[in-house]
Design a protein around this motif. Structure first.
Motif, mmCIF file in Angstrom:
data_model
loop_
_atom_site.group_PDB
_atom_site.id
_atom_site.type_symbol
_atom_site.label_atom_id
_atom_site.label_comp_id
_atom_site.label_asym_id
_atom_site.label_seq_id
_atom_site.Cartn_x
_atom_site.Cartn_y
_atom_site.Cartn_z
ATOM 1 N N PRO A 147 0.843 -1.195 0.000
ATOM 2 C CA PRO A 147 0.000 0.000 0.000
ATOM 3 C C PRO A 147 0.880 1.249 0.000
ATOM 4 N N VAL A 148 0.550 2.195 -0.858
ATOM 5 C CA VAL A 148 1.309 3.432 -0.979
ATOM 6 C C VAL A 148 0.359 4.597 -0.707
ATOM 7 N N PRO A 149 0.671 5.448 0.281
ATOM 8 C CA PRO A 149 -0.223 6.575 0.570
ATOM 9 C C PRO A 149 -0.088 7.673 -0.487
ATOM 10 N N VAL A 150 -1.233 8.129 -0.992
ATOM 11 C CA VAL A 150 -1.251 9.223 -1.969
ATOM 12 C C VAL A 150 -2.362 10.200 -1.606
ATOM 13 N N SER A 151 -2.205 11.430 -2.050
ATOM 14 C CA SER A 151 -3.216 12.445 -1.752
ATOM 15 C C SER A 151 -4.197 12.659 -2.898
ATOM 16 N N ASP A 152 -3.815 12.294 -4.117
ATOM 17 C CA ASP A 152 -4.667 12.481 -5.291
ATOM 18 C C ASP A 152 -4.595 11.213 -6.132
ATOM 19 N N VAL A 153 -5.649 10.422 -6.089
ATOM 20 C CA VAL A 153 -5.648 9.108 -6.739
ATOM 21 C C VAL A 153 -5.440 9.232 -8.241
ATOM 22 N N ASP A 154 -6.147 10.131 -8.895
ATOM 23 C CA ASP A 154 -6.019 10.255 -10.349
ATOM 24 C C ASP A 154 -4.633 10.737 -10.765
ATOM 25 N N ARG A 155 -4.078 11.699 -10.049
ATOM 26 C CA ARG A 155 -2.724 12.193 -10.348
ATOM 27 C C ARG A 155 -1.710 11.057 -10.188
ATOM 28 N N SER A 156 -1.838 10.279 -9.119
ATOM 29 C CA SER A 156 -0.910 9.175 -8.878
ATOM 30 C C SER A 156 -1.060 8.079 -9.924
ATOM 31 N N LYS A 157 -2.289 7.789 -10.294
ATOM 32 C CA LYS A 157 -2.530 6.779 -11.331
ATOM 33 C C LYS A 157 -1.863 7.209 -12.639
ATOM 34 N N THR A 158 -2.014 8.464 -13.016
ATOM 35 C CA THR A 158 -1.393 8.982 -14.235
ATOM 36 C C THR A 158 0.126 8.891 -14.144
ATOM 37 N N PHE A 159 0.693 9.274 -12.998
ATOM 38 C CA PHE A 159 2.143 9.210 -12.819
ATOM 39 C C PHE A 159 2.654 7.786 -12.991
ATOM 40 N N TYR A 160 2.055 6.844 -12.279
ATOM 41 C CA TYR A 160 2.569 5.475 -12.307
ATOM 42 C C TYR A 160 2.325 4.767 -13.638
ATOM 43 N N VAL A 161 1.194 5.023 -14.281
ATOM 44 C CA VAL A 161 0.902 4.351 -15.552
ATOM 45 C C VAL A 161 1.629 5.036 -16.710
ATOM 46 N N HIS A 201 -6.240 -2.895 -11.594
ATOM 47 C CA HIS A 201 -7.606 -2.631 -11.146
ATOM 48 C C HIS A 201 -7.769 -1.154 -10.811
ATOM 49 N N ASP A 202 -8.947 -0.639 -11.080
ATOM 50 C CA ASP A 202 -9.378 0.663 -10.591
ATOM 51 C C ASP A 202 -10.853 0.465 -10.274
ATOM 52 N N VAL A 203 -11.133 0.148 -9.011
ATOM 53 C CA VAL A 203 -12.493 -0.239 -8.632
ATOM 54 C C VAL A 203 -13.008 0.619 -7.482
ATOM 55 N N GLU A 204 -14.322 0.732 -7.444
ATOM 56 C CA GLU A 204 -15.011 1.426 -6.362
ATOM 57 C C GLU A 204 -15.994 0.440 -5.738
ATOM 58 N N PRO A 205 -15.542 -0.302 -4.703
ATOM 59 C CA PRO A 205 -16.378 -1.350 -4.127
ATOM 60 C C PRO A 205 -17.554 -0.853 -3.296
ATOM 61 N N GLY A 206 -17.619 0.438 -3.010
ATOM 62 C CA GLY A 206 -18.727 0.984 -2.228
ATOM 63 C C GLY A 206 -18.244 1.755 -1.027
ATOM 64 N N ASN A 207 -19.175 2.381 -0.347
ATOM 65 C CA ASN A 207 -18.883 3.162 0.860
ATOM 66 C C ASN A 207 -17.836 4.258 0.625
ATOM 67 N N GLY A 208 -17.782 4.797 -0.601
ATOM 68 C CA GLY A 208 -16.843 5.857 -0.917
ATOM 69 C C GLY A 208 -15.417 5.391 -1.119
ATOM 70 N N MET A 209 -15.186 4.105 -1.121
ATOM 71 C CA MET A 209 -13.834 3.552 -1.260
ATOM 72 C C MET A 209 -13.468 3.418 -2.742
ATOM 73 N N ARG A 210 -12.204 3.621 -3.050
ATOM 74 C CA ARG A 210 -11.669 3.401 -4.405
ATOM 75 C C ARG A 210 -10.295 2.776 -4.262
ATOM 76 N N ILE A 211 -10.039 1.733 -5.029
ATOM 77 C CA ILE A 211 -8.763 1.031 -4.970
ATOM 78 C C ILE A 211 -8.161 0.961 -6.373
ATOM 79 N N VAL A 212 -6.927 1.437 -6.483
ATOM 80 C CA VAL A 212 -6.168 1.339 -7.726
ATOM 81 C C VAL A 212 -4.983 0.425 -7.447
ATOM 82 N N GLN A 213 -4.843 -0.627 -8.251
ATOM 83 C CA GLN A 213 -3.723 -1.561 -8.102
ATOM 84 C C GLN A 213 -2.919 -1.552 -9.392
ATOM 85 N N LEU A 214 -1.603 -1.436 -9.254
ATOM 86 C CA LEU A 214 -0.696 -1.364 -10.394
ATOM 87 C C LEU A 214 0.481 -2.297 -10.177
#
Length: 125
Positions: free
Chosen positions: A9-23, A32-45
């Protein structure tokens, strides 16, 4: 008994910015880029060729979590990987020879630090 390291797990402040950086800049594969519910979002790279992935997102780490430092990406040709990342806009530091093992470091937008490591040392430099 096997123990496989498969996810960091890597702490980030902006999920979309981090996703763009890493990809786009570092070249990780988006698993994966999923939103399983309860406001949660998980990006796996996953780094190319790796069995271990990273993950970040909303609800994954504490908001006050410190950056992760010194995650190693082992490469065969550190000079080639460094130049590829620099061409993609990643600020990779100079290659350092630490007794036959070469390192070059970079950070993501949140200060999580990475070390390119080559056990082949400075071959190709």
């Amino acid at each position: 008994m096997d123990m496989k390291l498969e996810l960091i797990p890597v702490p980030v402040s902006d999920v979309d910015r981090s996703k763009t950086f890493y990809v786009d800049a570092v070249g990780f594969h988006l698993d994966h880029d999923v939103e399983p519910g309860n406001g949660m979002r998980i990006v796996q790279l996953t780094p190319p060729g790796s069995a271990c992935s990273i993950a970040f997102g909303i609800g994954m780490t504490r908001p006050d979590a410190a950056p992760v430092h010194g995650i190693h990406l082992v490469v065969d040709d550190i000079a080639a990987v460094r130049e590829l990342l620099r061409a993609r806009g990643v600020d990779v530091g100079p290659v350092r020879d630490l007794g036959g093992v070469a390192y070059a470091s970079f950070s993501d937008p949140d200060g999580n630090t990475w070390e390119l490591q080559s056990l082949a040392g400075l071959r190709g430099l």
